[in-house]
Design a protein around this motif. Structure first.
Motif, PDB file in Angstrom:
ATOM      1  N   ALA A 158      29.428   2.728   8.387  1.00 17.01           N
ATOM      2  CA  ALA A 158      30.128   3.891   8.931  1.00 17.01           C
ATOM      3  C   ALA A 158      30.491   3.689  10.397  1.00 17.01           C
ATOM      4  N   ALA A 159      29.625   3.027  11.163  1.00 20.69           N
ATOM      5  CA  ALA A 159      29.898   2.814  12.583  1.00 20.69           C
ATOM      6  C   ALA A 159      31.143   1.962  12.788  1.00 20.69           C
ATOM      7  N   GLN A 160      31.325   0.932  11.957  1.00 20.33           N
ATOM      8  CA  GLN A 160      32.507   0.075  12.076  1.00 20.33           C
ATOM      9  C   GLN A 160      33.778   0.836  11.721  1.00 20.33           C
ATOM     10  N   ARG A 161      33.656   1.842  10.854  1.00 18.53           N
ATOM     11  CA  ARG A 161      34.830   2.624  10.449  1.00 18.53           C
ATOM     12  C   ARG A 161      35.078   3.791  11.401  1.00 18.53           C
ATOM     13  N   TRP A 162      34.037   4.524  11.732  1.00 22.62           N
ATOM     14  CA  TRP A 162      34.179   5.708  12.570  1.00 22.62           C
ATOM     15  C   TRP A 162      34.440   5.382  14.030  1.00 22.62           C
ATOM     16  N   LEU A 163      33.907   4.252  14.502  1.00 17.34           N
ATOM     17  CA  LEU A 163      34.040   3.880  15.916  1.00 17.34           C
ATOM     18  C   LEU A 163      34.968   2.682  16.085  1.00 17.34           C
ATOM     19  N   ARG A 164      35.989   2.627  15.261  1.00 19.49           N
ATOM     20  CA  ARG A 164      36.969   1.553  15.362  1.00 19.49           C
ATOM     21  C   ARG A 164      37.648   1.606  16.738  1.00 19.49           C
ATOM     22  N   GLY A 165      37.722   0.471  17.390  1.00 12.41           N
ATOM     23  CA  GLY A 165      38.284   0.421  18.731  1.00 12.41           C
ATOM     24  C   GLY A 165      37.221   0.283  19.806  1.00 12.41           C
ATOM     25  N   PHE A 166      35.972   0.608  19.462  1.00  4.93           N
ATOM     26  CA  PHE A 166      34.863   0.404  20.379  1.00  4.93           C
ATOM     27  C   PHE A 166      34.388  -1.046  20.261  1.00  4.93           C
ATOM     28  N   SER A 167      33.857  -1.583  21.351  1.00  5.29           N
ATOM     29  CA  SER A 167      33.266  -2.912  21.285  1.00  5.29           C
ATOM     30  C   SER A 167      31.922  -2.817  20.568  1.00  5.29           C
ATOM     31  N   GLN A 168      31.414  -3.965  20.112  1.00  2.39           N
ATOM     32  CA  GLN A 168      30.126  -3.962  19.414  1.00  2.39           C
ATOM     33  C   GLN A 168      28.987  -3.588  20.365  1.00  2.39           C
ATOM     34  N   LEU A 169      29.108  -3.930  21.630  1.00  2.14           N
ATOM     35  CA  LEU A 169      28.109  -3.512  22.607  1.00  2.14           C
ATOM     36  C   LEU A 169      28.112  -2.001  22.759  1.00  2.14           C
ATOM     37  N   ARG A 224       0.795  -1.212   0.000  1.00  6.81           N
ATOM     38  CA  ARG A 224       0.000   0.000   0.000  1.00  6.81           C
ATOM     39  C   ARG A 224       0.837   1.277   0.000  1.00  6.81           C
ATOM     40  N   GLY A 225       2.118   1.219  -0.294  1.00  8.78           N
ATOM     41  CA  GLY A 225       2.909   2.431  -0.431  1.00  8.78           C
ATOM     42  C   GLY A 225       3.919   2.675   0.662  1.00  8.78           C
ATOM     43  N   GLY A 226       3.622   2.272   1.895  1.00  7.97           N
ATOM     44  CA  GLY A 226       4.567   2.498   2.983  1.00  7.97           C
ATOM     45  C   GLY A 226       5.829   1.679   2.846  1.00  7.97           C
ATOM     46  N   GLU A 227       5.770   0.678   1.977  1.00  2.63           N
ATOM     47  CA  GLU A 227       6.941  -0.192   1.789  1.00  2.63           C
ATOM     48  C   GLU A 227       8.144   0.579   1.250  1.00  2.63           C
ATOM     49  N   LEU A 228       7.899   1.649   0.502  1.00  2.00           N
ATOM     50  CA  LEU A 228       9.004   2.460  -0.016  1.00  2.00           C
ATOM     51  C   LEU A 228       9.786   3.102   1.125  1.00  2.00           C
ATOM     52  N   LEU A 229       9.094   3.456   2.206  1.00  2.00           N
ATOM     53  CA  LEU A 229       9.773   4.024   3.369  1.00  2.00           C
ATOM     54  C   LEU A 229      10.650   2.973   4.042  1.00  2.00           C
ATOM     55  N   ILE A 230      10.217   1.727   4.012  1.00  2.00           N
ATOM     56  CA  ILE A 230      11.024   0.639   4.579  1.00  2.00           C
ATOM     57  C   ILE A 230      12.315   0.465   3.789  1.00  2.00           C
ATOM     58  N   VAL A 231      12.220   0.565   2.464  1.00  2.00           N
ATOM     59  CA  VAL A 231      13.415   0.457   1.619  1.00  2.00           C
ATOM     60  C   VAL A 231      14.399   1.565   1.959  1.00  2.00           C
ATOM     61  N   LEU A 232      13.901   2.807   2.091  1.00  2.00           N
ATOM     62  CA  LEU A 232      14.779   3.939   2.429  1.00  2.00           C
ATOM     63  C   LEU A 232      15.377   3.753   3.817  1.00  2.00           C
ATOM     64  N   ALA A 233      14.585   3.261   4.760  1.00  2.00           N
ATOM     65  CA  ALA A 233      15.095   3.007   6.112  1.00  2.00           C
ATOM     66  C   ALA A 233      16.222   1.980   6.077  1.00  2.00           C
ATOM     67  N   ASN A 234      16.093   0.947   5.233  1.00  2.00           N
ATOM     68  CA  ASN A 234      17.143  -0.069   5.112  1.00  2.00           C
ATOM     69  C   ASN A 234      18.439   0.518   4.562  1.00  2.00           C
ATOM     70  N   VAL A 235      18.325   1.449   3.604  1.00  2.00           N
ATOM     71  CA  VAL A 235      19.513   2.098   3.046  1.00  2.00           C
ATOM     72  C   VAL A 235      20.227   2.917   4.118  1.00  2.00           C
ATOM     73  N   LEU A 236      19.461   3.703   4.891  1.00  2.00           N
ATOM     74  CA  LEU A 236      20.059   4.508   5.961  1.00  2.00           C
ATOM     75  C   LEU A 236      20.710   3.614   7.011  1.00  2.00           C
ATOM     76  N   TRP A 237      20.059   2.503   7.337  1.00  2.00           N
ATOM     77  CA  TRP A 237      20.611   1.575   8.324  1.00  2.00           C
ATOM     78  C   TRP A 237      21.902   0.943   7.814  1.00  2.00           C
ATOM     79  N   THR A 238      21.941   0.616   6.530  1.00  2.00           N
ATOM     80  CA  THR A 238      23.161   0.041   5.953  1.00  2.00           C
ATOM     81  C   THR A 238      24.309   1.031   6.030  1.00  2.00           C
ATOM     82  N   TRP A 239      24.020   2.289   5.671  1.00  2.00           N
ATOM     83  CA  TRP A 239      25.069   3.320   5.755  1.00  2.00           C
ATOM     84  C   TRP A 239      25.603   3.422   7.169  1.00  2.00           C
ATOM     85  N   MET A 240      24.703   3.486   8.153  1.00  2.00           N
ATOM     86  CA  MET A 240      25.144   3.614   9.534  1.00  2.00           C
ATOM     87  C   MET A 240      25.948   2.399   9.974  1.00  2.00           C
ATOM     88  N   SER A 241      25.535   1.201   9.551  1.00  2.00           N
ATOM     89  CA  SER A 241      26.213  -0.019   9.963  1.00  2.00           C
ATOM     90  C   SER A 241      27.661  -0.039   9.481  1.00  2.00           C
TER      91      SER A 241
END
Length: 305
Positions: free
Chosen positions: A174-185, A155-172
């Motif tokens: 970037a977090a491993q690169r920007w926060l190198r040395g931090f534990s995963q917790l 019904r259309g809201g699925e496009l927002l889920i796709v965009l949310a997945n892209v933003l989450w991928t970027w953060m995932s």
């Protein structure tokens, strides 16, 4: 090169992540029947942040935080991946349904591969491409089984889920690169905490402008559902995700997202629903793709050494 033990733990963690995130979609749909989008998002992020930060404090002697904290990067990660991503997810579920949102998450491997290649310049080997194809095929087969049972409509809201997945991928990534040395917790806790802070800062603006009609229901059922959404998918699921990404990479980890529809339907099955053979067949194909990608990756790393 991750050890065999790390790889086993990473895959077990990602399977746990799938179960928790898959159950999250239908539960969020239920929460949104009595809570508004913003309040439901804020509540689950605060709950998840509290659980994760409690874990960080509990292991602070074994995993101390760095002396200098990159707060600017932490708040960028939380603002983009958690605040925007979680709001888009909530709106996506509201405008579609929990199950169809889980189904659309099967596009995550493709989005993750493209995001990793275009934004971060990561090379996509033949093993990753083959695994992505298998994962998408398996997800589509599972989808046909679910649609035959539930007659799910988009019904259309699925496009927002796709965009949310892209933003989450970027953060995932970037977090491993920007926060190198931090534990995963610590990465999980700090990104969710910063996302919750952003949402709290936005709350007065939301209330004053009336852009969202604040609606909260403090019944036992709704409170338990919000607590579940914060503790299991946000706290446990996010930690398992970051741990898996740190060991097998975001593209391989995202292949597991094609199991989300089956996990989401599992919540329905526990309530007396049924399943189709296509879901079992599709799940097997997805797991083959995940394993094959890691085998190819391990062989490539062995040649490099």
């Amino acid at each position: 090169m991750p050890s065999p033990r790390d790889l086993v733990l990473a895959n077990l963690g990602l399977l746990l992540m799938v179960l928790s995130w898959g159950a999250f979609f239908p539960i969020l749909e239920r929460i949104l029947q009595s809570w508004d989008v913003f309040s439901a998002t804020l509540a689950r992020q605060i709950c998840g942040a509290a659980v994760l930060m409690t874990g960080v404090m509990a292991v602070r002697r074994r995993e101390p935080l760095p002396a200098t904290m990159p707060w600017r990067r932490i708040f960028i990660l939380g603002g983009v991946g958690v605040t925007l991503g979680s709001l888009l997810t909530s709106f996506g579920v509201l405008l579609s349904s929990g199950l169809s949102s889980a189904i659309v998450s099967t596009t995550s491997p493709v989005g993750s591969a493209l995001t990793a290649a275009w934004i971060f310049g990561e090379k996509l080997g033949g093993g990753i491409i083959f695994a992505t194809i298998l994962s998408v095929v398996g997800g589509l087969i599972s989808v046909t089984g679910e649609q035959s049972i539930t007659r799910t409509e988009f019904r259309g809201g699925e496009l927002l889920i796709v965009l949310a997945n892209v933003l989450w991928t970027w953060m995932s990534i970037a977090a491993q690169r920007w926060l190198r040395g931090f534990s995963q917790l610590q990465i999980s806790a700090l990104t969710v905490l910063s996302g919750a802070v952003w949402l709290l800062l936005l709350l007065p603006l939301v209330v004053v402008t009336g852009v969202v009609d604040i609606r909260v229901e403090f019944t036992v059922e709704s409170i338990l559902l919000v607590l579940f959404a914060g503790i299991v998918p946000i706290a446990i699921g996010n930690f398992c995700w970051h741990y898996g990404v740190s060991r097998v990479g975001v593209v391989v980890a995202s292949l597991y997202n094609n199991l989300l529809p089956a996990a989401a339907l599992g919540t329905t099955i526990l309530m007396g629903g049924s399943f189709a053979w296509q879901q079992i067949f599709g799940t097997a194909i997805i797991l083959i793709g995940v394993v094959s990608a890691q085998i190819v990756q391990a062989r490539r790393n062995a040649r490099i050494r």
